[in-house]
Design an enzyme around this catalytic site. Structure first.
Site, PDB file in Angstrom:
ATOM      1  N   PRO A 175      32.555  45.700  28.190  1.00  0.00           N
ATOM      2  CA  PRO A 175      33.455  46.754  28.673  1.00  0.00           C
ATOM      3  C   PRO A 175      32.768  48.115  28.614  1.00  0.00           C
ATOM      4  O   PRO A 175      32.210  48.472  27.589  1.00  0.00           O
ATOM      5  CB  PRO A 175      34.623  46.710  27.691  1.00  0.00           C
ATOM      6  N   GLU A 176      32.766  48.828  29.709  1.00  0.00           N
ATOM      7  CA  GLU A 176      32.169  50.147  29.731  1.00  0.00           C
ATOM      8  C   GLU A 176      33.278  51.178  29.655  1.00  0.00           C
ATOM      9  O   GLU A 176      34.451  50.851  29.705  1.00  0.00           O
ATOM     10  CB  GLU A 176      31.350  50.319  31.009  1.00  0.00           C
ATOM     11  N   LYS A 231      33.984  54.297  24.579  1.00  0.00           N
ATOM     12  CA  LYS A 231      34.359  52.883  24.622  1.00  0.00           C
ATOM     13  C   LYS A 231      35.413  52.546  23.569  1.00  0.00           C
ATOM     14  O   LYS A 231      35.704  51.389  23.317  1.00  0.00           O
ATOM     15  CB  LYS A 231      33.124  52.018  24.422  1.00  0.00           C
ATOM     16  N   ASN A 249      25.746  49.596  30.506  1.00  0.00           N
ATOM     17  CA  ASN A 249      24.492  49.204  31.129  1.00  0.00           C
ATOM     18  C   ASN A 249      24.579  49.053  32.648  1.00  0.00           C
ATOM     19  O   ASN A 249      23.642  49.385  33.354  1.00  0.00           O
ATOM     20  CB  ASN A 249      23.986  47.909  30.491  1.00  0.00           C
ATOM     21  N   ARG A 274      18.263  45.019  27.221  1.00  0.00           N
ATOM     22  CA  ARG A 274      19.169  45.049  28.367  1.00  0.00           C
ATOM     23  C   ARG A 274      18.372  45.310  29.626  1.00  0.00           C
ATOM     24  O   ARG A 274      17.374  46.019  29.607  1.00  0.00           O
ATOM     25  CB  ARG A 274      20.228  46.130  28.168  1.00  0.00           C
TER      26      ARG A 274
END
Ligand SMILES: [Zn+2]
Length: 269
Positions: free
Chosen positions: A2-3, A55, A170, A255
């Protein structure tokens, strides 16, 4: 993962369903929460607000009580009518907040705690957060100064650092830098104020856009197959120029960063 934009969306959905309503049911599989509930009873309190900070998600109850949650990788909040079938198994339930006719169920939420406003103000994770890109009092000059403090780091890494600016994950990182025509590996020191300003404005635009919509749509395309410019498109042709999109693992958790070497040329060092 979740961003910031999806947390923002979750907060808005929860607020619509819960704000101004009185809690009739509270349950949790997390002992730290049930302990506070036995002590201070969450039921009977009114839900005053649901907000996203980076977040982090905060549910504010009347009587100076906040529920702070962080979703990490797999956490989510769902809204159900009482008796409706859940879309996740009951064993993944962590928190239930019930008001009349609505049940908010938090699944797989790894970080959850009750806080008073005083504890909230002193909270190390929350107070260390940089300005929220979607926050109402966002200040571009302040964000630029915070990014500048990481002069020797790559802009892609700095964007992900929640203590610098809060909210970028990301996927959006790669998309923001593509739209801002900025190479993810350029050191902050090499970027001019105009470049940084552009990156910040694009970040806010894309986050606001995906917070409004039902999914990430950085290309503005209606075609679900072409939602993103570069993320997840390594080896495929750039949607703008046809150059092959590159990808590279970076950072401690390896990532993937995606970029178009033609649309996002590296600045001369
Ligand atoms: Zn390109």
């Amino acid at each position: 993962m979740p961003e910031g934009d999806s947390i923002f969306r979750a907060a808005r959905t929860l607020e619509r369903a819960l704000k101004g309503r009185v809690v009739e049911q509270f349950e949790s599989a997390l002992p730290a929460l049930t302990r506070v509930h036995y002590d201070k009873s969450v039921t009977g309190r009114t839900i005053e607000a649901v907000t996203a900070r980076g977040k982090h998600l905060l549910i504010e109850f009347s009587g100076d009580l906040y529920l702070h949650t962080h979703m990490r990788m797999n956490g989510s909040w769902h809204i159900y009518r009482p008796g409706a079938r859940w879309r996740r198994p009951a064993r993944e339930m962590r928190i239930i907040i019930g008001v009349r006719d609505v049940l908010a169920v938090g699944f797989n939420i790894p970080v959850a705690e009750f806080l008073s406003s005083r504890e909230l103000a002193r909270h190390s994770d929350l107070s260390a957060l940089g300005p929220d890109l979607l926050g109402p009092s966002f200040d571009e000059a302040d964000a630029r100064r915070r990014i500048r403090a990481h002069a020797t780091e790559a802009i892609g890494d700095v964007l992900l650092n929640q203590r610098t600016v809060a909210g970028v994950g990301n996927v959006l990182k790669s998309e923001i830098l593509f739209v801002a025509a900025t190479c993810p590996f350029d050191r902050v020191a090499h970027l001019g104020d105009a470049d940084l300003g552009r990156v910040i404005r694009v970040a806010r635009e894309l986050m606001a856009m995906s917070a409004r919509g039902s999914g990430r749509l950085t290309t503005r395309s209606m075609d679900p197959a072409s939602k993103l410019w570069v993320y997840g498109r390594g080896g495929l042709p750039c949607r703008k120029c046809g150059t092959t999109i590159e990808s590279k693992k970076t950072g401690m958790d390896a990532r993937l960063t995606y970029w178009c070497p033609s649309c996002q040329p590296s600045l001369p060092a």
